[in-house]
Structure formats: structure tokens, C-alpha cells
Design a protein around this motif. Sequence first.
Motif: not given
Length: 132
Positions: A34-37, A65-68, A75-78, A127-132
Motif C-alpha cells: 500500500f502506498v499513500t499519497s 485514518t487512511v491506514l485504518g 506495524e504495517n508501515i515499512i 506512507i508505504w505499508a505492507a500486509k503479510v
Amino acid sequence: MENGKITRKNPSSMPAPVGNYTHITKIPRNTELFVTSGQVGVDQDGQFPNTLNEQVTNTFMNIKTVLGSEALCAENIIKVNIWATEEIDWEFLYSEWDQLFSNDYPAMTIGYIAALGLPEIKIEVEIWAAKV
């Protein structure tokens, strides 16, 4: 062999981080990315506070809010990229940062620039995030 977890490391062969971040973050194969603006300090009414610290507070609320919205958490934020148009009050920013993260920090880049997308924006955080 992948362990199925996001891992964060500060290699012992290099200097320790100069802030609350990790030098390298690894995500396992087949992880959803996941990559946010860039999130900015606008409030729910579309207004920008005048001070950088107030914008920092709003920016972190907007990040949560955007992560939620995708059932993601800290912990998903990389990776975090931060751009600011004036000097950051690091004690204040880290107080917001530490409310989001414990000691499991993502990789981070910070840059000071002359301007962001609108004249009233003082800080933008991607924010860059990843969900395993």
C-alpha cells in the motif's frame, strides 16, 4: 526462506540511526503493498492550521485514518517520506511519531524543500505499508 513477517534491521556494520527509524525494512514475497499519497495537515473542515506543529498533529491523524481505511496499523508501515517547508520541531514530531510507533520504526527519509503543493502546506508525509 521467507519468515512471513516484516523485519526491520540496523546492521551492526554501519552507524546507528540518527533518529527514530530503521536502516532497512524487508517484506516477504507475495505481500500486499500500500502506498499513500502524501498526507498533509488539513483538518476535517478542509482548513490548514497556521503552525507547523498543529499541521503535524493533523497529518498524523490523517495517516491513522487512511491506514485504518485498509485495516492497517503502525506495524504495517515499512517506509515514511517526510517533506517540510520549515524546520521541524523534532521533539514535537517524535511525540506524535511515538504515539503511532513503539520502538519498531520503519525506514524514513526527511527532506526540507521550498514549497509543497499548496502555499499553506508546511509538511507532507507519504506512507508505504505492507500486509503479510
